[in-house]
Design an enzyme around this catalytic site. Structure first.
Site, PDB file in Angstrom:
ATOM      1  N   ASN A 107       0.800  -1.222   0.000  1.00 43.22           N
ATOM      2  CA  ASN A 107       0.000   0.000   0.000  1.00 43.22           C
ATOM      3  C   ASN A 107       0.835   1.276   0.000  1.00 43.22           C
ATOM      4  OD1 ASN A 107      -1.799  -2.037   2.103  1.00 43.22           O
ATOM      5  ND2 ASN A 107      -2.596  -1.465   0.108  1.00 43.22           N
ATOM      6  N   ILE A 114       0.966   6.821   0.166  1.00 38.22           N
ATOM      7  CA  ILE A 114       0.321   5.795   0.970  1.00 38.22           C
ATOM      8  C   ILE A 114      -1.157   5.686   0.622  1.00 38.22           C
ATOM      9  CG2 ILE A 114      -0.249   5.096   3.342  1.00 38.22           C
ATOM     10  CD1 ILE A 114       2.145   7.077   4.137  1.00 38.22           C
ATOM     11  N   CYS A 115      -1.619   4.463   0.475  1.00 37.58           N
ATOM     12  CA  CYS A 115      -3.043   4.218   0.262  1.00 37.58           C
ATOM     13  C   CYS A 115      -3.617   3.716   1.591  1.00 37.58           C
ATOM     14  CB  CYS A 115      -3.244   3.179  -0.838  1.00 37.58           C
ATOM     15  SG  CYS A 115      -4.978   2.850  -1.192  1.00 37.58           S
ATOM     16  N   LEU A 116      -4.255   4.627   2.307  1.00 41.08           N
ATOM     17  CA  LEU A 116      -4.857   4.302   3.600  1.00 41.08           C
ATOM     18  C   LEU A 116      -6.119   5.140   3.734  1.00 41.08           C
ATOM     19  CD1 LEU A 116      -4.612   2.783   6.324  1.00 41.08           C
ATOM     20  CD2 LEU A 116      -3.311   4.735   7.176  1.00 41.08           C
TER      21      LEU A 116
END
Length: 176
Positions: A107, A114-116
């Protein structure tokens, strides 16, 4: 009023304004600065293991964070640096958070993005720096491999031994 609506201007945090070109009033800047100083004190007083963050020099709106890889994971024994940039609409608008040190993770892309969900559409004004850092630590050990930014990392995740070997190579190669 909803938790993600800035009471000063009625803008919901989902509209995701950044501080680029939006200096806000000095009153807004002061309230954000005060909130960040409070969060800094809270973070220092709680002394959570494996996380820390401090302003980058004199700029309270730019911080450097550090997270330790969680024990008993492929990230154990490794430390990662993050940059946190707070917009003038904080806490109603999420900060921009990126890895500044190399991090091979499903991620996290090669640029440190960042993929959050809590940094995007699930942001809440109730969240703070401490919550972000703890969430980042949790993401390390529990990636969402169904929606990867780094496809190679997602594919390798199933073989933890090979993943750890590659991770260590990436981290050490980029630390020099």
């Amino acid at each position: 009023m909803a938790q993600n609506v800035n009471p000063r201007n009625g803008v919901a945090s989902g509209s995701r304004k950044t501080n680029e070109g939006n200096t806000g009033s000095s009153k807004d800047t002061h309230s954000v600065s005060k909130r960040l100083q409070t969060e800094l004190m809270s973070l220092m007083m709680k002394g959570d293991k494996g996380i820390s963050a401090f302003p980058d020099g004199d700029n309270i709106f730019k911080w450097i964070g550090t997270i330790a890889g969680p024990d008993e994971t492929v990230f154990s024994g490794l430390t990662f640096k993050l940059s946190l940039e707070f917009p003038s609409g904080y806490p109603y608008t999420a900060p921009t958070v990126k890895f500044t040190s190399a991090c091979f993770h499903p991620n996290v892309d090669t640029a440190g993005n960042i993929c959050l969900d809590i940094l995007k559409d699930k942001w809440s004004a109730l969240l703070d720096v401490r919550t972000i850092l703890i969430s980042m630590q949790s993401l390390l050990s529990e990636p969402n491999i169904e929606s990867p930014l780094n496809v190679k990392a997602a594919q390798m995740w199933k073989n933890q031994e090979a993943y750890r070997k590659h991770l260590v190579e990436v981290v050490h190669k980029n630390s020099n």
